[in-house]
Scaffold this motif. Structure first.
Motif, PDB file in Angstrom:
ATOM      1  N   SER A  21       0.845  -1.191   0.000  1.00  0.00           N
ATOM      2  CA  SER A  21       0.000   0.000   0.000  1.00  0.00           C
ATOM      3  C   SER A  21       0.878   1.237   0.000  1.00  0.00           C
ATOM      4  O   SER A  21       1.979   1.223   0.554  1.00  0.00           O
ATOM      5  CB  SER A  21      -0.903   0.021   1.236  1.00  0.00           C
ATOM      6  OG  SER A  21      -1.758  -1.099   1.277  1.00  0.00           O
ATOM      7  N   CYS A  22       0.362   2.287  -0.594  1.00  0.00           N
ATOM      8  CA  CYS A  22       1.054   3.575  -0.602  1.00  0.00           C
ATOM      9  C   CYS A  22       0.043   4.667  -0.298  1.00  0.00           C
ATOM     10  O   CYS A  22      -0.943   4.831  -1.018  1.00  0.00           O
ATOM     11  CB  CYS A  22       1.696   3.825  -1.951  1.00  0.00           C
ATOM     12  SG  CYS A  22       2.398   5.481  -2.159  1.00  0.00           S
ATOM     13  N   ALA A  23       0.286   5.392   0.782  1.00  0.00           N
ATOM     14  CA  ALA A  23      -0.562   6.515   1.169  1.00  0.00           C
ATOM     15  C   ALA A  23       0.058   7.809   0.644  1.00  0.00           C
ATOM     16  O   ALA A  23       1.212   8.117   0.966  1.00  0.00           O
ATOM     17  CB  ALA A  23      -0.705   6.569   2.682  1.00  0.00           C
ATOM     18  N   ARG A  72      -5.815   1.544  -7.479  1.00  0.00           N
ATOM     19  CA  ARG A  72      -5.815   2.769  -6.691  1.00  0.00           C
ATOM     20  C   ARG A  72      -7.207   3.059  -6.196  1.00  0.00           C
ATOM     21  O   ARG A  72      -8.203   2.637  -6.792  1.00  0.00           O
ATOM     22  CB  ARG A  72      -5.256   3.941  -7.488  1.00  0.00           C
ATOM     23  CG  ARG A  72      -6.096   4.370  -8.673  1.00  0.00           C
ATOM     24  CD  ARG A  72      -5.314   5.365  -9.546  1.00  0.00           C
ATOM     25  NE  ARG A  72      -5.046   6.622  -8.847  1.00  0.00           N
ATOM     26  CZ  ARG A  72      -4.104   7.483  -9.219  1.00  0.00           C
ATOM     27  NH1 ARG A  72      -3.308   7.219 -10.241  1.00  0.00           N
ATOM     28  NH2 ARG A  72      -3.935   8.619  -8.551  1.00  0.00           N
ATOM     29  N   LYS A  76      -9.415   7.594  -1.161  1.00  0.00           N
ATOM     30  CA  LYS A  76      -8.541   7.424   0.001  1.00  0.00           C
ATOM     31  C   LYS A  76      -7.100   7.855  -0.270  1.00  0.00           C
ATOM     32  O   LYS A  76      -6.250   7.753   0.616  1.00  0.00           O
ATOM     33  CB  LYS A  76      -8.537   5.957   0.444  1.00  0.00           C
ATOM     34  CG  LYS A  76      -9.895   5.454   0.916  1.00  0.00           C
ATOM     35  CD  LYS A  76      -9.800   3.993   1.361  1.00  0.00           C
ATOM     36  CE  LYS A  76     -11.150   3.487   1.850  1.00  0.00           C
ATOM     37  NZ  LYS A  76     -11.078   2.053   2.256  1.00  0.00           N
ATOM     38  N   MET A  78      -4.882   6.362  -2.110  1.00  0.00           N
ATOM     39  CA  MET A  78      -4.072   5.164  -1.922  1.00  0.00           C
ATOM     40  C   MET A  78      -3.806   4.483  -3.263  1.00  0.00           C
ATOM     41  O   MET A  78      -4.651   4.476  -4.150  1.00  0.00           O
ATOM     42  CB  MET A  78      -4.787   4.163  -1.012  1.00  0.00           C
ATOM     43  CG  MET A  78      -5.042   4.645   0.400  1.00  0.00           C
ATOM     44  SD  MET A  78      -3.547   4.755   1.397  1.00  0.00           S
ATOM     45  CE  MET A  78      -3.102   3.017   1.513  1.00  0.00           C
ATOM     46  N   TYR A  80      -2.101   0.639  -4.621  1.00  0.00           N
ATOM     47  CA  TYR A  80      -1.790  -0.692  -4.120  1.00  0.00           C
ATOM     48  C   TYR A  80      -1.043  -1.509  -5.169  1.00  0.00           C
ATOM     49  O   TYR A  80      -1.146  -1.253  -6.364  1.00  0.00           O
ATOM     50  CB  TYR A  80      -3.080  -1.436  -3.757  1.00  0.00           C
ATOM     51  CG  TYR A  80      -3.990  -0.683  -2.815  1.00  0.00           C
ATOM     52  CD1 TYR A  80      -5.076   0.044  -3.288  1.00  0.00           C
ATOM     53  CD2 TYR A  80      -3.760  -0.688  -1.445  1.00  0.00           C
ATOM     54  CE1 TYR A  80      -5.911   0.743  -2.433  1.00  0.00           C
ATOM     55  CE2 TYR A  80      -4.583   0.006  -0.572  1.00  0.00           C
ATOM     56  CZ  TYR A  80      -5.663   0.725  -1.083  1.00  0.00           C
ATOM     57  OH  TYR A  80      -6.486   1.412  -0.223  1.00  0.00           O
TER      58      TYR A  80
END
Length: 118
Positions: A21-23, A72, A76, A78, A80
């Motif tokens: 995951s990437c925030a 994505r 959010k 985010m 993924y």
């Protein structure tokens, strides 16, 4: 300022799965193509996958085609990377990256380590 924070890495046996995951924060997320890049020890960075701002186009490198899926969630902020059937050669530091309009990396996160070993 632009921030990209990855999570979800770890150690897994060959054939296993992980979801990275990437925030993202600090910019209008849906306007940018996002990417995952990886770097194995002693090797240069390798582009893995990318997804356009609205998620209508994805690309993956041939070596992970059929095993990795990028997605994505713009609500959010985010992005993924679902990684299945992992192989030892997938071992690397995986970084989330924002791409500019000409598909060059302009920001990159610190990365999350993925180790595939029996």
């Amino acid at each position: 300022q632009v921030q990209l924070v990855e999570s979800g890495g770890g150690m897994v046996q060959p054939g296993g799965s992980l979801r990275l995951s990437c925030a993202a924060s600090g910019f209008t997320f849906s306007m940018y193509t996002m990417s995952w890049v990886r770097q194995a020890p002693g090797k240069g960075p390798e582009w893995v996958s990318a997804i356009t701002g609205l998620g209508d186009e994805t690309r993956v490198v041939d070596s992970v085609k059929g095993r990795f899926t990028i997605s994505r969630d713009n609500a959010k902020n985010m992005v993924y990377l679902q990684m299945n059937n992992l192989k030892p050669e997938d071992t690397a530091l995986y970084c989330c990256a924002r791409l500019s309009s000409n598909w060059e990396i302009d920001y990159r996160g610190q990365g999350t380590q993925v180790t595939v070993s029996s």
